[in-house]
Write a protein that holds these residues in place. Structure first.
Motif, PDB file in Angstrom:
ATOM      1  N   ASP A  34       1.010  58.795 -15.287  1.00  0.00           N
ATOM      2  CA  ASP A  34       1.522  59.428 -16.512  1.00  0.00           C
ATOM      3  C   ASP A  34       0.701  60.654 -16.880  1.00  0.00           C
ATOM      4  N   ASP A  35      -0.634  60.557 -16.679  1.00  0.00           N
ATOM      5  CA  ASP A  35      -1.501  61.715 -16.966  1.00  0.00           C
ATOM      6  C   ASP A  35      -1.158  62.885 -16.049  1.00  0.00           C
TER       7      ASP A  35
ATOM      8  N   PHE B 239       1.463  68.142 -15.266  1.00  0.00           N
ATOM      9  CA  PHE B 239       2.423  68.921 -14.506  1.00  0.00           C
ATOM     10  C   PHE B 239       3.449  69.573 -15.435  1.00  0.00           C
ATOM     11  N   MET B 240       3.958  68.790 -16.377  1.00  0.00           N
ATOM     12  CA  MET B 240       4.948  69.322 -17.315  1.00  0.00           C
ATOM     13  C   MET B 240       4.346  70.392 -18.215  1.00  0.00           C
TER      14      MET B 240
END
Length: 268
Positions: A209-210, A215-216
């Motif tokens: 998730d990190d 990335f986003m």
């Protein structure tokens, strides 16, 4: 069993470490402060089939690493890590397989006066089971209390010790009276070596998730820069198309120029 002389034992240990450096591509440098012999034995048992724990004199480890670094220069990155009370865990498995073993073999321990707190310590709100005569003791530590049903009750959660602080004798007495063992001692990962690269142990706490979040964040930044300078990129393409269509709609509404897609869009 024939007892080997010191020179032979040292040569065997050198050969063993040298073989491990050739066999394994991943190494965890671990701190072994406050780890007892029984705890160490349980860790070795838990690592069977997953990795090998090696403890030894730092001078001997550095000597072999320097020698092996002539064949593999990347190993020289480990030399500054061999200080104080450390060991090496060799593995070809995922690092989480090793850290799970280390975490499952931590031992709860009482606070000791003068020791540095490895974590912050909170005293929870609620009844303590202590007699009202101890009220002054809590007041000295700035812990709000009241008397409830013949015993002292702590009104709010209180952070008694902050991480990195020296533990005082008063805090030790209180924690012992409350039967709180705030610390857990075990092997702690200091750094990791993976196929020639050395990383901080902090990367072990990074989740999928990190990575996705970072990335986003990068994608959003590229999109904003692309829109600001008018340079099209794949990340910004949907926004360019949307803005272009809005411009076409504005032209359609403000002029006599008409096109079918705009008519359908405005009608819907």
């Amino acid at each position: 069993m024939v007892k080997l002389d010191k020179k032979t034992r040292k040569e065997n240990w050198f050969t063993h470490l040298s073989g491990l450096l050739d066999e394994y591509t991943k190494i965890l440098v671990v701190g072994a402060d406050n780890v007892g012999s029984l705890q160490m034995a349980k860790i070795r048992l838990g690592l069977r089939g997953k990795g090998v724990l090696l403890m030894g004199k730092n001078t001997m480890m550095r000597k072999i690493l320097k020698a092996k670094a002539k064949e593999n220069p990347n190993l020289s990155a480990l030399l500054p890590q061999i200080v104080m009370n450390v060991g090496l865990i060799f593995t070809n498995e995922e690092f989480t397989a090793i850290t799970d073993v280390l975490n499952s073999n931590k031992v709860a321990a009482a606070a000791r006066a003068g020791a540095e707190a490895p974590v912050s310590v909170k005293v929870p709100a609620g009844p303590t089971g202590l007699e009202p005569t101890m009220t002054a003791f809590f007041q000295a530590l700035n812990i709000p209390t009241k008397i409830n049903k013949g015993q002292i009750e702590i009104l709010n959660d209180v952070e008694l010790i902050q991480k990195g602080d020296k533990v005082g004798s008063s805090e030790v007495v209180l924690l012992n009276k409350l039967n709180i063992k705030p610390f857990a001692f075990g092997m702690e990962v200091i750094s990791i070596y993976d196929n020639g690269s050395l990383y901080s142990a902090d990367i072990l706490s990074i989740t999928d998730d990190d990575i996705a979040e970072q990335f986003m964040t990068g994608v959003k930044r590229i999109t904003l820069i692309s829109l600001a300078i008018g340079f099209p990129t794949l990340a910004a393409l949907p926004h360019f198309l949307s803005n272009s269509f809005k411009n076409c709609l504005a032209i359609h509404a403000a002029t006599d120029y008409k096109f079918e897609r705009a008519e359908k869009f405005l009608a819907g």
